[in-house]
Write a protein that holds these residues in place. Structure first.
Motif, PDB file in Angstrom:
ATOM      1  N   GLU A  14      43.701  45.045  37.747  1.00 24.65           N
ATOM      2  CA  GLU A  14      42.836  44.069  38.958  1.00 24.65           C
ATOM      3  C   GLU A  14      41.592  43.486  38.024  1.00 24.65           C
ATOM      4  OE1 GLU A  14      42.027  45.068  43.231  1.00 24.65           O
ATOM      5  OE2 GLU A  14      40.306  45.876  42.084  1.00 24.65           O
ATOM      6  N   LEU A  15      41.395  42.469  38.060  1.00 23.88           N
ATOM      7  CA  LEU A  15      40.339  41.752  37.826  1.00 23.88           C
ATOM      8  C   LEU A  15      39.380  41.047  38.920  1.00 23.88           C
ATOM      9  CD1 LEU A  15      41.064  39.457  34.673  1.00 23.88           C
ATOM     10  CD2 LEU A  15      39.909  41.741  34.694  1.00 23.88           C
ATOM     11  N   ILE A  16      38.041  41.297  39.002  1.00 26.92           N
ATOM     12  CA  ILE A  16      37.412  40.746  39.984  1.00 26.92           C
ATOM     13  C   ILE A  16      36.465  39.638  39.379  1.00 26.92           C
ATOM     14  CG2 ILE A  16      35.377  41.413  41.583  1.00 26.92           C
ATOM     15  CD1 ILE A  16      36.373  44.250  41.126  1.00 26.92           C
ATOM     16  N   LEU A  17      36.244  38.484  40.191  1.00 24.93           N
ATOM     17  CA  LEU A  17      35.406  37.417  39.919  1.00 24.93           C
ATOM     18  C   LEU A  17      34.451  37.306  40.873  1.00 24.93           C
ATOM     19  CD1 LEU A  17      38.032  34.726  38.912  1.00 24.93           C
ATOM     20  CD2 LEU A  17      36.640  36.083  37.251  1.00 24.93           C
ATOM     21  N   ILE A  18      33.212  36.992  40.696  1.00 24.96           N
ATOM     22  CA  ILE A  18      32.094  36.716  41.495  1.00 24.96           C
ATOM     23  C   ILE A  18      31.760  35.156  41.968  1.00 24.96           C
ATOM     24  CG2 ILE A  18      29.529  37.099  42.167  1.00 24.96           C
ATOM     25  CD1 ILE A  18      31.329  39.386  42.393  1.00 24.96           C
ATOM     26  N   GLY A 126      34.788  38.361  50.799  1.00 28.95           N
ATOM     27  CA  GLY A 126      33.206  38.164  50.691  1.00 28.95           C
ATOM     28  C   GLY A 126      33.026  37.013  49.370  1.00 28.95           C
ATOM     29  N   ARG A 127      32.127  37.391  48.718  1.00 27.36           N
ATOM     30  CA  ARG A 127      31.764  36.780  47.233  1.00 27.36           C
ATOM     31  C   ARG A 127      32.685  37.221  46.168  1.00 27.36           C
ATOM     32  NH1 ARG A 127      26.898  37.477  45.275  1.00 27.36           N
ATOM     33  NH2 ARG A 127      27.205  35.542  44.167  1.00 27.36           N
ATOM     34  N   ARG A 128      33.756  38.038  46.268  1.00 28.43           N
ATOM     35  CA  ARG A 128      34.604  38.433  45.066  1.00 28.43           C
ATOM     36  C   ARG A 128      36.206  38.059  45.580  1.00 28.43           C
ATOM     37  NH1 ARG A 128      33.434  44.423  43.453  1.00 28.43           N
ATOM     38  NH2 ARG A 128      31.073  44.452  43.149  1.00 28.43           N
ATOM     39  N   LEU A 129      36.656  37.375  44.420  1.00 28.72           N
ATOM     40  CA  LEU A 129      37.906  37.035  43.996  1.00 28.72           C
ATOM     41  C   LEU A 129      38.677  38.078  43.270  1.00 28.72           C
ATOM     42  CD1 LEU A 129      40.382  35.187  44.336  1.00 28.72           C
ATOM     43  CD2 LEU A 129      39.463  34.047  42.222  1.00 28.72           C
ATOM     44  N   TYR A 130      39.710  38.741  43.917  1.00 26.64           N
ATOM     45  CA  TYR A 130      40.512  39.822  43.398  1.00 26.64           C
ATOM     46  C   TYR A 130      41.773  39.110  42.480  1.00 26.64           C
ATOM     47  CZ  TYR A 130      37.291  42.995  45.425  1.00 26.64           C
ATOM     48  OH  TYR A 130      36.338  43.681  45.907  1.00 26.64           O
ATOM     49  N   LEU A 131      42.250  39.563  41.303  1.00 28.38           N
ATOM     50  CA  LEU A 131      43.332  38.979  40.811  1.00 28.38           C
ATOM     51  C   LEU A 131      43.979  39.997  40.364  1.00 28.38           C
ATOM     52  CD1 LEU A 131      41.699  36.031  38.283  1.00 28.38           C
ATOM     53  CD2 LEU A 131      42.798  35.712  40.604  1.00 28.38           C
ATOM     54  N   ARG A 132      45.306  40.188  40.930  1.00 30.01           N
ATOM     55  CA  ARG A 132      46.245  41.404  40.572  1.00 30.01           C
ATOM     56  C   ARG A 132      47.478  40.966  39.838  1.00 30.01           C
ATOM     57  NH1 ARG A 132      44.452  42.240  45.852  1.00 30.01           N
ATOM     58  NH2 ARG A 132      42.552  43.535  45.946  1.00 30.01           N
ATOM     59  N   TRP A 133      47.814  41.700  38.587  1.00 33.24           N
ATOM     60  CA  TRP A 133      49.042  41.306  37.905  1.00 33.24           C
ATOM     61  C   TRP A 133      49.884  42.472  37.788  1.00 33.24           C
ATOM     62  CZ3 TRP A 133      44.210  42.359  35.817  1.00 33.24           C
ATOM     63  CH2 TRP A 133      44.223  43.346  34.752  1.00 33.24           C
ATOM     64  N   GLN A 134      49.481  43.588  38.387  1.00 35.53           N
ATOM     65  CA  GLN A 134      50.243  44.679  37.933  1.00 35.53           C
ATOM     66  C   GLN A 134      50.824  45.544  39.420  1.00 35.53           C
ATOM     67  OE1 GLN A 134      48.422  47.153  35.387  1.00 35.53           O
ATOM     68  NE2 GLN A 134      49.293  46.293  33.543  1.00 35.53           N
TER      69      GLN A 134
END
Length: 134
Positions: A14-18, A126-134
């Motif tokens: 998981e990666l998180i972008l603000i 909210g202000r976070r975008l979660y990218l999940r690849w697994q």
């Protein structure tokens, strides 16, 4: 606080972008090993490279066929189909990514659904975008 544009991870897969000050999500990625800054655009069918970013990747714009017509918020636009060998955001590395190279100048390349649909999931909280690849 995570810096806008710089992905961070709190758990594996998981990666998180603000969200940036402009209200959008941006990310620093690598396309064919070259740094490219993208605006994440879930409304874009394709991932779209600006002509300037395409040139930085060594793509000969004069050799492209700008045969795709896109309906955008700014009217019709034209793009050339292209395939990147790889596109990576931190540990997320995808091979053989379909993109379009925009004929008209753009402020920033767009990371669209041709990339996002290859992930396991993505979501905004909210202000976070979660990218999940697994």
């Amino acid at each position: 606080e995570i810096l806008p544009g710089s992905p961070a991870s709190e758990r594996p897969g998981e990666l998180i972008l603000i969200q940036g000050a402009d209200g959008h999500f941006h990310v620093d990625a690598e396309a064919n090993g070259t740094p490219v800054r993208f605006l994440i655009d879930t409304g874009a069918s394709d991932t779209v490279l600006s002509p300037m970013d395409a040139q930085r990747l060594g793509i000969d714009l004069a050799a492209l066929d700008f045969s795709r017509v896109y309906l955008t918020a700014n009217g019709n636009g034209r793009g050339a189909p292209y395939r990147l060998m790889d596109l990576a955001i931190g540990p997320i590395a995808l091979s053989d990514v379909a993109v379009s190279i925009n004929q008209a100048p753009m402020d920033e390349s767009l990371l669209g659904m041709s990339f996002l649909r290859r992930l396991k999931s993505f979501e905004v909280q909210g202000r976070r975008l979660y990218l999940r690849w697994q």
